[in-house]
Design a protein around this motif. Structure first.
Motif, mmCIF file in Angstrom:
data_model
loop_
_atom_site.group_PDB
_atom_site.id
_atom_site.type_symbol
_atom_site.label_atom_id
_atom_site.label_comp_id
_atom_site.label_asym_id
_atom_site.label_seq_id
_atom_site.Cartn_x
_atom_site.Cartn_y
_atom_site.Cartn_z
ATOM 1 N N VAL A 221 -10.293 4.105 5.045
ATOM 2 C CA VAL A 221 -10.991 3.137 5.909
ATOM 3 C C VAL A 221 -11.991 3.893 6.773
ATOM 4 N N ASP A 222 -11.549 5.034 7.325
ATOM 5 C CA ASP A 222 -12.443 5.871 8.133
ATOM 6 C C ASP A 222 -13.596 6.434 7.314
ATOM 7 N N MET A 223 -13.328 6.745 6.038
ATOM 8 C CA MET A 223 -14.372 7.319 5.164
ATOM 9 C C MET A 223 -15.321 6.249 4.626
ATOM 10 N N LYS A 224 -14.987 4.979 4.880
ATOM 11 C CA LYS A 224 -15.796 3.844 4.410
ATOM 12 C C LYS A 224 -15.978 3.851 2.888
ATOM 13 N N LYS A 225 -14.864 4.081 2.183
ATOM 14 C CA LYS A 225 -14.884 4.050 0.716
ATOM 15 C C LYS A 225 -14.584 2.644 0.233
ATOM 16 N N LYS A 226 -15.145 2.306 -0.911
ATOM 17 C CA LYS A 226 -14.843 1.017 -1.540
ATOM 18 C C LYS A 226 -13.387 1.082 -2.052
ATOM 19 N N THR A 227 -12.552 0.175 -1.564
ATOM 20 C CA THR A 227 -11.106 0.271 -1.817
ATOM 21 C C THR A 227 -10.508 -1.062 -2.276
ATOM 22 N N LEU A 228 -9.669 -0.976 -3.300
ATOM 23 C CA LEU A 228 -8.921 -2.151 -3.787
ATOM 24 C C LEU A 228 -7.428 -1.873 -3.640
ATOM 25 N N CYS A 229 -6.713 -2.755 -2.915
ATOM 26 C CA CYS A 229 -5.257 -2.656 -2.803
ATOM 27 C C CYS A 229 -4.642 -3.766 -3.634
ATOM 28 N N LEU A 230 -3.735 -3.398 -4.513
ATOM 29 C CA LEU A 230 -3.103 -4.352 -5.423
ATOM 30 C C LEU A 230 -1.649 -4.574 -5.012
ATOM 31 N N PHE A 231 -1.301 -5.857 -4.788
ATOM 32 C CA PHE A 231 0.069 -6.188 -4.344
ATOM 33 C C PHE A 231 0.660 -7.269 -5.239
ATOM 34 N N ARG A 232 1.929 -7.102 -5.657
ATOM 35 C CA ARG A 232 2.604 -8.096 -6.504
ATOM 36 C C ARG A 232 3.572 -8.945 -5.662
ATOM 37 N N PRO A 233 3.189 -10.206 -5.322
ATOM 38 C CA PRO A 233 4.082 -11.069 -4.546
ATOM 39 C C PRO A 233 5.400 -11.328 -5.274
ATOM 40 N N ALA A 234 5.381 -11.270 -6.611
ATOM 41 C CA ALA A 234 6.601 -11.533 -7.385
ATOM 42 C C ALA A 234 7.705 -10.523 -7.074
ATOM 43 N N SER A 235 7.350 -9.423 -6.405
ATOM 44 C CA SER A 235 8.352 -8.414 -6.029
ATOM 45 C C SER A 235 9.306 -8.954 -4.973
ATOM 46 N N GLY A 236 8.875 -10.038 -4.261
ATOM 47 C CA GLY A 236 9.688 -10.584 -3.177
ATOM 48 C C GLY A 236 9.433 -9.870 -1.850
ATOM 49 N N ARG A 237 8.632 -8.815 -1.865
ATOM 50 C CA ARG A 237 8.311 -8.089 -0.631
ATOM 51 C C ARG A 237 7.193 -8.803 0.129
ATOM 52 N N VAL A 238 7.045 -8.459 1.397
ATOM 53 C CA VAL A 238 5.916 -8.951 2.191
ATOM 54 C C VAL A 238 5.097 -7.724 2.574
ATOM 55 N N LEU A 239 3.820 -7.738 2.205
ATOM 56 C CA LEU A 239 2.960 -6.575 2.435
ATOM 57 C C LEU A 239 2.750 -6.324 3.933
ATOM 58 N N LEU B 60 -15.675 -3.819 1.787
ATOM 59 C CA LEU B 60 -15.296 -2.418 1.557
ATOM 60 C C LEU B 60 -13.811 -2.293 1.254
ATOM 61 N N PHE B 61 -12.988 -3.079 1.927
ATOM 62 C CA PHE B 61 -11.527 -2.973 1.791
ATOM 63 C C PHE B 61 -10.984 -4.318 1.312
ATOM 64 N N VAL B 62 -10.590 -4.344 0.043
ATOM 65 C CA VAL B 62 -10.183 -5.606 -0.584
ATOM 66 C C VAL B 62 -8.686 -5.559 -0.929
ATOM 67 N N VAL B 63 -7.937 -6.551 -0.474
ATOM 68 C CA VAL B 63 -6.510 -6.651 -0.804
ATOM 69 C C VAL B 63 -6.342 -7.846 -1.739
ATOM 70 N N LYS B 64 -5.748 -7.591 -2.915
ATOM 71 C CA LYS B 64 -5.595 -8.660 -3.911
ATOM 72 C C LYS B 64 -4.142 -8.792 -4.326
ATOM 73 N N ASP B 65 -3.645 -10.027 -4.327
ATOM 74 C CA ASP B 65 -2.345 -10.301 -4.940
ATOM 75 C C ASP B 65 -2.578 -10.400 -6.441
ATOM 76 N N TYR B 66 -1.663 -9.839 -7.220
ATOM 77 C CA TYR B 66 -1.840 -9.879 -8.673
ATOM 78 C C TYR B 66 -0.472 -9.943 -9.343
#
Ligand SMILES: O=c1[nH]c(=O)n([C@H]2C[C@H](O)[C@@H](COP(=O)(O)O)O2)cc1CO
Length: 145
Positions: A90-108, A120-126
Motif C-alpha cells: 500500500v505504501d509502495m502504491k503497487k497495483k494489488t489484487l487480494c483474493l478471498f473465498r467466502p465459502a471458507s466460512g471466515r470473515v476477512l 490500486l488496491f482491489v479486494v475480490k471475493d471469489y
C-alpha cells in the motif's frame, strides 16, 4: 511483467493447492517472483527457521515487492507475513489484487477489506470456479490504466 504472489506459509498451508492454481494462472501473464509460496514441498515451517534465514527472506521479499509490477495475494488463510506484505505494498502504491473465498466460512480482516479502493488496491471475493475470470479482469483493467 513481474508478479509477486502472496500466500500463507507459517500461517498454515491448508490452501496450497489453490495457490498452485493461482500461480499457474499468473504465469500466463509474466514471471512470478515468489513461485516457492505455492510449492507442495514447502511446509508451515517456511524455507528455513534460523534467524539469519528469516532476515534473508524478509529482505529478499521486500526487494521483490519493490521490483514487482503487480501483487496478487490469496488472503483466505490468515497470515502475518501476507498482512505485512500488503501493508508495505500500500505504501509502495503497487497495483494489488487480494483474493478471498467466502465459502471458507471466515470473515476477512477489516484491515484488508477496508483498504479496498477499487483502483490500486482491489479486494475480490471469489470461488475456485471463477478464480481465472477474476484474475483476467484484474489484468485487463490494469492494461487500460
Ligand atoms: O519462508 C518464508 N518465505 C517467504 O517468502 N515468506 C513470505 C512470502 C509469503 O507471501 C508470506 C507468508 O508469511 P507467513 O509465513 O507469515 O504466513 O511471507 C514467508 C516465509 C516464512 O514466514
Amino acid at each position: 511483467m513481474k508478479v509477486y504472489f502472496c500466500g500463507s506459509i507459517r500461517g498454515g498451508r491448508e490452501d496450497v493447492v489453490i495457490y498452485q492454481k493461482i500461480v499457474k494462472k499468473l504465469q500466463s501473464y509474466g514471471s512470478v517472483l515468489t513461485e516457492h509460496v505455492s510449492s507442495a514441498e514447502l511446509t508451515h515451517r517456511g524455507e528455513d527457521a534460523s534467524d539469519a534465514a528469516d532476515r534473508f527472506i524478509h529482505d529478499r521479499d521486500v526487494d521483490w515487492l519493490r521490483q514487482s509490477d503487480a501483487v496478487v495475494a490469496e488472503v483466505t488463510q490468515p497470515s502475518l507475513g501476507v498482512g505485512y506484505e500488503l501493508g508495505r505494498v500500500v505504501d509502495m502504491k503497487k497495483k494489488t489484487l487480494c483474493l478471498f473465498r467466502p465459502a471458507s466460512g471466515r470473515v476477512l480482516s477489516a484491515m484488508i477489506r477496508g483498504a479496498h479502493d477499487g483502483e490500486l488496491f482491489v479486494v475480490k471475493d471469489y470461488s475456485e470456479d471463477d478464480m481465472e475470470d477474476v484474475v483476467d479482469e484484474f489484468f485487463a483493467v490494469m492494461k487500460q490504466t
